[in-house]
Enzyme design. Structure first.
Site, PDB file in Angstrom:
ATOM      1  CG  ASN A  23      -2.088  -1.054   0.920  1.00 55.85           C
ATOM      2  OD1 ASN A  23      -2.189  -1.626  -0.176  1.00 55.85           O
ATOM      3  ND2 ASN A  23      -2.877  -1.332   1.939  1.00 55.85           N
ATOM      4  NE  ARG A 105     -11.738   0.027  -3.627  1.00 52.05           N
ATOM      5  CZ  ARG A 105     -12.945   0.294  -4.129  1.00 52.05           C
ATOM      6  NH1 ARG A 105     -13.614  -0.656  -4.746  1.00 52.05           N
ATOM      7  NH2 ARG A 105     -13.449   1.497  -4.029  1.00 52.05           N
ATOM      8  CB  CYS A 129     -14.348  -4.562  -3.224  1.00 55.40           C
ATOM      9  SG  CYS A 129     -13.730  -4.459  -1.574  1.00 55.40           S
ATOM     10  NE  ARG A 134     -12.226  -0.475  -0.378  1.00 54.59           N
ATOM     11  CZ  ARG A 134     -11.103  -1.185  -0.580  1.00 54.59           C
ATOM     12  NH1 ARG A 134     -11.171  -2.450  -0.880  1.00 54.59           N
ATOM     13  NH2 ARG A 134      -9.926  -0.585  -0.502  1.00 54.59           N
ATOM     14  NE  ARG A 409      -5.940  -7.862  -5.209  1.00 53.19           N
ATOM     15  CZ  ARG A 409      -6.957  -7.001  -5.292  1.00 53.19           C
ATOM     16  NH1 ARG A 409      -8.188  -7.448  -5.279  1.00 53.19           N
ATOM     17  NH2 ARG A 409      -6.747  -5.714  -5.387  1.00 53.19           N
TER      18      ARG A 409
HETATM   19  C1  EPZ Z   1      -6.809   1.815   1.712  1.00 52.39           C
HETATM   20  O1  EPZ Z   1      -8.010   1.621   0.989  1.00 52.39           O
HETATM   21  C2  EPZ Z   1      -6.042   0.503   1.647  1.00 52.39           C
HETATM   22  N1  EPZ Z   1      -5.719   0.201   0.251  1.00 52.39           N
HETATM   23  C3  EPZ Z   1      -6.896  -0.622   2.256  1.00 52.39           C
HETATM   24  O2  EPZ Z   1      -6.106  -1.801   2.241  1.00 52.39           O
HETATM   25  C4  EPZ Z   1      -7.203  -0.255   3.709  1.00 52.39           C
HETATM   26  O3  EPZ Z   1      -8.040  -1.246   4.258  1.00 52.39           O
HETATM   27  C5  EPZ Z   1      -7.907   1.108   3.757  1.00 52.39           C
HETATM   28  O4  EPZ Z   1      -7.085   2.106   3.099  1.00 52.39           O
HETATM   29  C6  EPZ Z   1      -8.155   1.578   5.187  1.00 52.39           C
HETATM   30  O5  EPZ Z   1      -6.938   1.663   5.871  1.00 52.39           O
HETATM   31  C7  EPZ Z   1      -4.674   0.847  -0.332  1.00 52.39           C
HETATM   32  O6  EPZ Z   1      -3.998   1.665   0.276  1.00 52.39           O
HETATM   33  C8  EPZ Z   1      -4.363   0.479  -1.748  1.00 52.39           C
HETATM   34  P1  EPZ Z   1     -10.280   4.476   2.525  1.00 52.39           P
HETATM   35  P2  EPZ Z   1      -8.944   2.898   0.627  1.00 52.39           P
HETATM   36  O7  EPZ Z   1     -10.534   5.397   1.388  1.00 52.39           O
HETATM   37  O8  EPZ Z   1      -8.100   4.100   0.446  1.00 52.39           O
HETATM   38  C9  EPZ Z   1     -14.928   5.444   2.915  1.00 52.39           C
HETATM   39  C10 EPZ Z   1      -5.678  -4.062   1.865  1.00 52.39           C
HETATM   40  O9  EPZ Z   1      -6.109  -5.058   2.420  1.00 52.39           O
HETATM   41  N2  EPZ Z   1     -14.739   6.344   1.762  1.00 52.39           N
HETATM   42  O10 EPZ Z   1      -9.325   4.895   3.598  1.00 52.39           O
HETATM   43  O11 EPZ Z   1      -9.843   2.472  -0.473  1.00 52.39           O
HETATM   44  C11 EPZ Z   1     -14.729   3.971   2.544  1.00 52.39           C
HETATM   45  O12 EPZ Z   1     -15.915   3.422   2.015  1.00 52.39           O
HETATM   46  C12 EPZ Z   1      -6.589  -2.923   1.483  1.00 52.39           C
HETATM   47  O13 EPZ Z   1      -4.454  -3.870   1.583  1.00 52.39           O
HETATM   48  C13 EPZ Z   1     -15.827   7.081   1.290  1.00 52.39           C
HETATM   49  O14 EPZ Z   1     -16.941   6.983   1.802  1.00 52.39           O
HETATM   50  O15 EPZ Z   1      -9.786   3.065   1.962  1.00 52.39           O
HETATM   51  C14 EPZ Z   1     -14.332   3.349   3.862  1.00 52.39           C
HETATM   52  O16 EPZ Z   1     -15.494   3.045   4.604  1.00 52.39           O
HETATM   53  C15 EPZ Z   1      -8.040  -3.289   1.753  1.00 52.39           C
HETATM   54  N3  EPZ Z   1     -15.640   7.915   0.236  1.00 52.39           N
HETATM   55  C16 EPZ Z   1     -13.553   4.469   4.571  1.00 52.39           C
HETATM   56  O17 EPZ Z   1     -13.899   5.683   3.891  1.00 52.39           O
HETATM   57  C17 EPZ Z   1     -14.423   8.058  -0.392  1.00 52.39           C
HETATM   58  O18 EPZ Z   1     -14.315   8.848  -1.341  1.00 52.39           O
HETATM   59  C18 EPZ Z   1     -12.040   4.313   4.496  1.00 52.39           C
HETATM   60  O19 EPZ Z   1     -11.708   4.071   3.146  1.00 52.39           O
HETATM   61  C19 EPZ Z   1     -13.325   7.296   0.094  1.00 52.39           C
HETATM   62  C20 EPZ Z   1     -13.507   6.453   1.183  1.00 52.39           C
END
Ligand code: EPZ
Length: 430
Positions: A23, A105, A129, A134, A409
């Protein structure tokens, strides 16, 4: 498709080297779009997601060698070997097609850099997903605040950024890739961008340090307020990607659940405070020195409560693996998932192995058992699969994990690393 077969009950013993962080590598690879030339990246982990990122960058005219994992100069060569050379001089186009985004994604991370460098982008909306809807609404809202015209058409985000100005952005939900996308758009914008309630995950900091090495001007790295002064252009950079704290936590869970004696090398200590705190609270005996963590068989494990939180809290990406450990702890453990709305897909598979887990809303109540039984189980997402490996290593008898492409992955050389620790684990065709 392959499956992984584990004969459980063997205490793990020995040393394991933690690889570069997926990440951190993914946003840093996307950031190579921002400056033409040859970037030198060290400790890029040899993962399926990195190969997917390579295909995506390749479709944009950016090349990097995709040799066998670990061959010098390809993903997987360690910090000491030759770097992965990413040549972004041939950048052309501005599209991230659906067929690539639907498999990963994190491909949406090209949105910010394409907007900054090409002043336009056409990126497929990532579908939902297994772990939740997300959405990327916050990414888009931030770009619009910077003057980008966003249109949603046929499942794609179309961004027109002839004007890209610094802006004050406040994230009402902390978002890791949202923070990363906006930071990458802001480094070449006109004026200053302030991102408030920014994600403080270490991987965000690693990206910020890479951007700084390219010549970006960023203040507040590793805090929740990032101030980015746009510059005219950036230069390619050389960078060593940080170690993977989630891979480290996963191997800690495997060592603890098998009551083994394991030393993690290249472990990113400063980023493991919450994880190590919870393991210690549960009775795991661990000792730490810079870059090394040793777990020893100690007293009986007991159940502890945990809530997943944005960094520096306990990471959601360790929730499933910790639940597997708690299923063999004495007493009860309440595990609360506050980040994603559907991240308990591993529960039913753990229950099939004899775990006693009840889900109520975003809480999972785990009542520790004396043993788990091996069983055929199904991987549903990356970290759920990791929790099944952790459980299988301690269960009595054979565990067969199907759909292991989820594991590929995020875990480099998983079978080799666990075999090196004495596990009876092998991979074979379904
Ligand atoms: C990152 O995903 C990581 N992936 C995820 O790791 C990790 O679980 C997640 O951060 C939380 O730490 C990468 O860095 C590639 P978020 P991301 O945006 O950025 C909501 C793994 O296993 N949200 O921080 O997609 C969202 O739905 C993966 O390596 C909105 O509502 O997560 C979630 O509930 C899985 N609107 C929360 O925020 C938005 O525009 C946190 O999501 C963006 C997010």
């Amino acid at each position: 498709m392959d499956k992984i077969v584990i004969e459980g009950g063997i205490p793990l013993k020995g040393e394991v080297v933690i690889s570069g962080a997926k990440n951190a590598a993914l946003p840093i690879l996307a950031a190579t779009i921002l400056a033409p030339g040859v970037h030198e990246l060290y400790s890029v982990p040899p993962l399926a997601d990195i190969r997917t990122a390579g295909r995506l960058l390749g479709s944009l005219g950016i090349k990097f060698p995709q040799g066998p994992p670990g061959r010098s100069g390809t993903p997987g060569s360690s910090g000491q070997d030759a770097p992965l050379l990413v040549d972004s001089s041939g950048l052309e186009g501005f599209e991230a097609p659906y067929e690539l985004v639907k498999t990963m994604r994190a491909a949406v991370l090209v949105l910010g850099p394409l907007v900054a460098r090409q002043r336009r982008a056409r990126v497929s909306l990532p579908g939902g997903c297994a772990i939740g809807a997300r959405p990327i609404n916050l990414h888009l809202k931030g770009l619009e605040a910077m003057g980008v015209k966003i249109t949603l058409r046929e499942g794609y985000v179309e961004a027109d950024a002839r004007r890209l100005n610094g802006a004050d952005i406040y994230f009402d939900t902390i978002t890791v890739t949202g923070t990363e996308n906006l930071m990458m758009a802001a480094v070449l914008a006109k004026g200053t961008t302030v991102i408030k309630n920014a994600a403080m995950e270490p991987e965000v900091g690693d990206l910020a340090r890479f951007l700084t090495a390219m010549g970006a001007q960023i203040e507040g790295i590793d805090t929740d307020v990032l101030t980015i002064h746009g510059v005219k252009e950036l230069k390619p950079a050389s960078y060593i990607i940080m170690a993977d704290r989630i891979e480290a936590g996963t191997y800690m869970a495997a060592a603890a659940i098998t009551k083994g004696e394991v030393t993690l090398l290249n472990a990113p200590m400063p980023h493991l405070t919450a994880i190590m705190g919870k393991f210690t609270e549960a009775g795991v005996r661990l000792s730490a020195e810079p870059g090394r963590i040793t777990l020893q068989p100690g007293g009986a494990l007991h159940g502890v409560d945990v809530r997943t939180l944005p960094y520096p809290g306990f990471p959601t990406d360790m929730q499933a693996q910790f639940m597997a450990l708690m299923s063999l702890a004495r007493g009860a453990s309440v595990i609360t998932e506050t980040i994603f709305e559907n991240r308990f897909m591993h529960v039913s598979e753990l229950v099939r192995m004899g775990a006693d887990i009840t889900v109520s809303g975003n809480h999972a109540i785990v009542r520790g058992k004396k043993t788990l039984q091996g069983a055929p189980v199904m991987a549903t997402d990356l970290r759920a699969s990791a929790s099944l490996v952790v459980a299988g290593l301690a269960a009595q008898g054979l565990t067969e994990i199907h759909r292991v492409y989820h594991l590929d992955r995020g875990y480099a050389n998983l079978v080799e690393k666990f075999s090196g620790l004495g596990a009876r684990i092998q991979r074979m065709p379904e």
